[in-house]
Design a protein around this motif. Structure first.
Motif, mmCIF file in Angstrom:
data_model
loop_
_atom_site.group_PDB
_atom_site.id
_atom_site.type_symbol
_atom_site.label_atom_id
_atom_site.label_comp_id
_atom_site.label_asym_id
_atom_site.label_seq_id
_atom_site.Cartn_x
_atom_site.Cartn_y
_atom_site.Cartn_z
ATOM 1 N N UNK A 53 0.815 -1.218 0.000
ATOM 2 C CA UNK A 53 0.000 0.000 0.000
ATOM 3 C C UNK A 53 0.850 1.269 0.000
ATOM 4 N N UNK A 54 1.947 1.276 0.757
ATOM 5 C CA UNK A 54 2.765 2.497 0.812
ATOM 6 C C UNK A 54 3.452 2.767 -0.528
ATOM 7 N N UNK A 55 3.837 1.706 -1.248
ATOM 8 C CA UNK A 55 4.436 1.875 -2.578
ATOM 9 C C UNK A 55 3.366 2.361 -3.551
ATOM 10 N N UNK A 56 2.189 1.741 -3.470
ATOM 11 C CA UNK A 56 1.081 2.119 -4.346
ATOM 12 C C UNK A 56 0.676 3.577 -4.100
ATOM 13 N N UNK A 57 0.586 3.960 -2.836
ATOM 14 C CA UNK A 57 0.212 5.335 -2.504
ATOM 15 C C UNK A 57 1.240 6.333 -3.037
ATOM 16 N N UNK A 58 2.515 6.019 -2.888
ATOM 17 C CA UNK A 58 3.571 6.896 -3.408
ATOM 18 C C UNK A 58 3.513 6.987 -4.926
ATOM 19 N N UNK A 59 3.309 5.856 -5.587
ATOM 20 C CA UNK A 59 3.201 5.830 -7.046
ATOM 21 C C UNK A 59 2.095 6.766 -7.520
ATOM 22 N N UNK A 60 0.928 6.663 -6.895
ATOM 23 C CA UNK A 60 -0.195 7.482 -7.339
ATOM 24 C C UNK A 60 -0.074 8.940 -6.917
ATOM 25 N N UNK A 61 0.672 9.222 -5.868
ATOM 26 C CA UNK A 61 0.965 10.625 -5.543
ATOM 27 C C UNK A 61 1.827 11.244 -6.638
ATOM 28 N N UNK A 62 2.764 10.475 -7.173
ATOM 29 C CA UNK A 62 3.629 10.960 -8.255
ATOM 30 C C UNK A 62 2.825 11.184 -9.529
ATOM 31 N N UNK A 63 1.903 10.283 -9.834
ATOM 32 C CA UNK A 63 1.164 10.315 -11.102
ATOM 33 C C UNK A 63 -0.177 11.032 -11.034
ATOM 34 N N UNK A 64 -0.568 11.544 -9.887
ATOM 35 C CA UNK A 64 -1.937 12.009 -9.683
ATOM 36 C C UNK A 64 -2.459 12.962 -10.751
#
Length: 184
Positions: free
Chosen positions: A26-37
């Motif tokens: 989840x923390x990797x996924x959350x970071x990924x989507x913060x970058x791509x938002x």
């Protein structure tokens, strides 16, 4: 495992934990989507080694126009369908139960290109670089498109990627997992 944001926010997803399929933390996924938002809205996404479908579902939940989910494992493919039903995102998704090489060939034959391609192959399989070679040679990435690789061996991937005519735009490390961002 849950959907973090968007129209399916909070939905708990089914997952299979095995050597061949492991969910993105989840923390990797959350970071990924913060970058791509700011880059997700109306995009066409490919999740090439989809596992449970969580990454593609997150893209759809956040406004991606369409997601293609490719998974060769029959049990995982059934899980993807169940998760798409749960999140009510089935109409925006196309699930392919094929080997990644055959899936990439069929995208070329259908003239499909992607804005974002996410690769999270089994870590020890060394499929990521081969998949990128095929994606580049088949011209499956749109202009200004991005490929993201999740890996536990950043060095191995980088050594192989140096041989290709691609641009590594960013590298993010989260514990033993790295995300490599590649631009056309």
């Amino acid at each position: 495992m849950r959907v973090i944001s968007g129209i399916a926010k909070g939905t708990k997803l089914n997952s299979i934990e095995s050597l061949s399929t492991r969910p993105t933390l989840d923390r990797v996924k959350e970071s990924l989507f913060n970058i791509l938002q700011n880059e997700i809205e109306d995009m066409t996404v490919l999740d090439l080694f989809a596992g449970s479908g969580a990454i593609a579902i997150e893209f759809l939940s956040r406004g991606a126009k369409k997601a293609y989910l490719c998974e060769n494992n029959y049990v995982a493919t059934k899980m993807i369908y169940a998760n798409l039903d749960k999140t009510r995102l089935k109409e925006k998704a196309i699930v392919m139960s094929k080997d990644y090489r055959k899936a990439l060939e069929s995208f070329k034959q259908e003239n499909i290109q992607f804005d974002i391609i996410f690769l999270d192959p089994p870590y020890q399989a060394n499929y990521a670089v081969d998949a990128i070679k095929r994606i580049v040679s088949l011209d499956l990435l749109k202009e200004k498109g991005i490929i993201i690789i999740e890996t536990d061996d950043e060095r191995r991937e980088l050594l192989e990627l140096e041989k290709l005519n691609i641009q590594i735009d960013d590298i993010r490390k989260y514990g033993r997992v790295s995300l490599l961002f590649i631009k056309k």
